[in-house]
Enzyme design. Structure first.
Site, short mmCIF file in Angstrom:
data_model
loop_
_atom_site.label_atom_id
_atom_site.label_comp_id
_atom_site.label_asym_id
_atom_site.label_seq_id
_atom_site.Cartn_x
_atom_site.Cartn_y
_atom_site.Cartn_z
N LYS A 13 0.83 -1.21 0.00
CA LYS A 13 0.00 0.00 0.00
C LYS A 13 0.87 1.26 0.00
O LYS A 13 0.63 2.19 -0.76
CB LYS A 13 -0.90 0.07 1.25
N ARG A 88 -8.80 0.74 9.89
CA ARG A 88 -8.32 -0.62 10.14
C ARG A 88 -9.41 -1.51 10.72
O ARG A 88 -9.19 -2.69 10.93
CB ARG A 88 -7.21 -0.62 11.18
N ARG A 127 11.55 -6.71 4.57
CA ARG A 127 11.40 -5.27 4.36
C ARG A 127 12.45 -4.44 5.13
O ARG A 127 12.71 -4.69 6.30
CB ARG A 127 9.99 -4.86 4.83
N ARG A 160 11.93 -2.38 10.71
CA ARG A 160 10.99 -1.91 11.73
C ARG A 160 10.83 -2.96 12.83
O ARG A 160 10.82 -4.15 12.54
CB ARG A 160 9.61 -1.67 11.09
N ARG A 171 0.20 -9.33 13.35
CA ARG A 171 -0.37 -8.26 12.50
C ARG A 171 -1.25 -8.86 11.40
O ARG A 171 -2.29 -8.30 11.05
CB ARG A 171 0.75 -7.41 11.89
#
Ligand code: AMP
Length: 215
Positions: A13, A88, A127, A160, A171
């Site tokens: 996204k 969310r 990531r 992160r 998540r």
């Protein structure tokens, strides 16, 4: 253009939002980025948010809604915006509808970026993000030319805290139970557009542009 970007963590996204705003300059409002900035600044809000983020849970609606309301009231949002990572859950979506109805500025589209569950794990654990400019890389699919260094600005790359494996599982679970129902929510409103989020970033962007009518 007032759009909501939907998709699981790791669906891309943020990457697509950045490409949209290069072509169509409107603010990208990422609640994850706003929360991380609050955490970095060490504010009371940031301290409260961090405990949830580190566990992969959603930050309480009261915190997030206040933050989004304040941001949407800023002048630069008059020309449109991309909401990335918000709403969310159904409560946030309803609160957003109420906020926008009072401004007489309803959403123009909800764009869902769909990626098979199996691919998300690799995307998330791989990531890396640039500390200086926020540019994202992936050690499996999109490596920087030099390890740990941003190709664009030379900044240092980091992982992160919430991209560690246990937190990622949580998540994804939270996404399935709380956020995925929004696909139906916006479908029923008749503003849902869906694109496949697999393939090259540019191919996906082509589909995003077609879905949103961006030339
Ligand atoms: P993201 O960068 O969008 O994946 O967000 C990272 C983390 O920030 C999430 O796992 C949540 O803990 C928190 N967060 C971001 N956006 C929201 C939101 N709209 N509501 C609640 N928590 C959020």
């Amino acid at each position: 253009m007032r759009i909501v970007l939907l998709g699981a963590p790791g669906a891309g996204k943020g990457t697509q939002a950045k490409k949209i705003i290069e072509k169509y300059p409107i603010p990208q409002i990422s609640t994850g980025d706003l929360l991380r900035a609050a955490v970095g600044a060490g504010s009371a809000l940031g301290k409260e948010a961090k405990s949830y983020m580190d566990k992969g849970e959603l930050v309480p609606d009261s915190v997030v809604l206040g933050m989004v309301k304040e941001r949407l009231n800023q002048d630069d949002c008059k020309k449109g915006y991309i909401l990335d990572g918000f709403p969310r859950n159904t409560k946030q979506a309803e609160a957003l509808d109420t906020m926008l109805a009072s401004l007489s500025l309803p959403l123009t589209a909800a764009l869902s970026v769909d990626v098979p569950f199996e691919d998300l794990m690799k995307r998330l654990t791989g990531r890396r993000t640039c500390k200086a400019c926020g540019q994202m890389y992936n050690v499996f699919f999109n490596r920087p030319a030099k390890d740990n260094t941003c190709d664009k600005c030379g900044g240092e790359l980091f992982q992160r805290d919430d991209d560690k494996e246990d937190t990622i599982r949580k998540r994804l679970e939270v996404y399935n139970s709380q956020t995925a129902p929004l696909i139906d929510y916006y479908g029923k409103k008749g503003i849902l557009k869906s694109v496949s989020g697999t393939g090259s970033i540019d191919d996906i962007f082509g589909k995003v542009c077609a879905a949103l009518g961006i030339k």
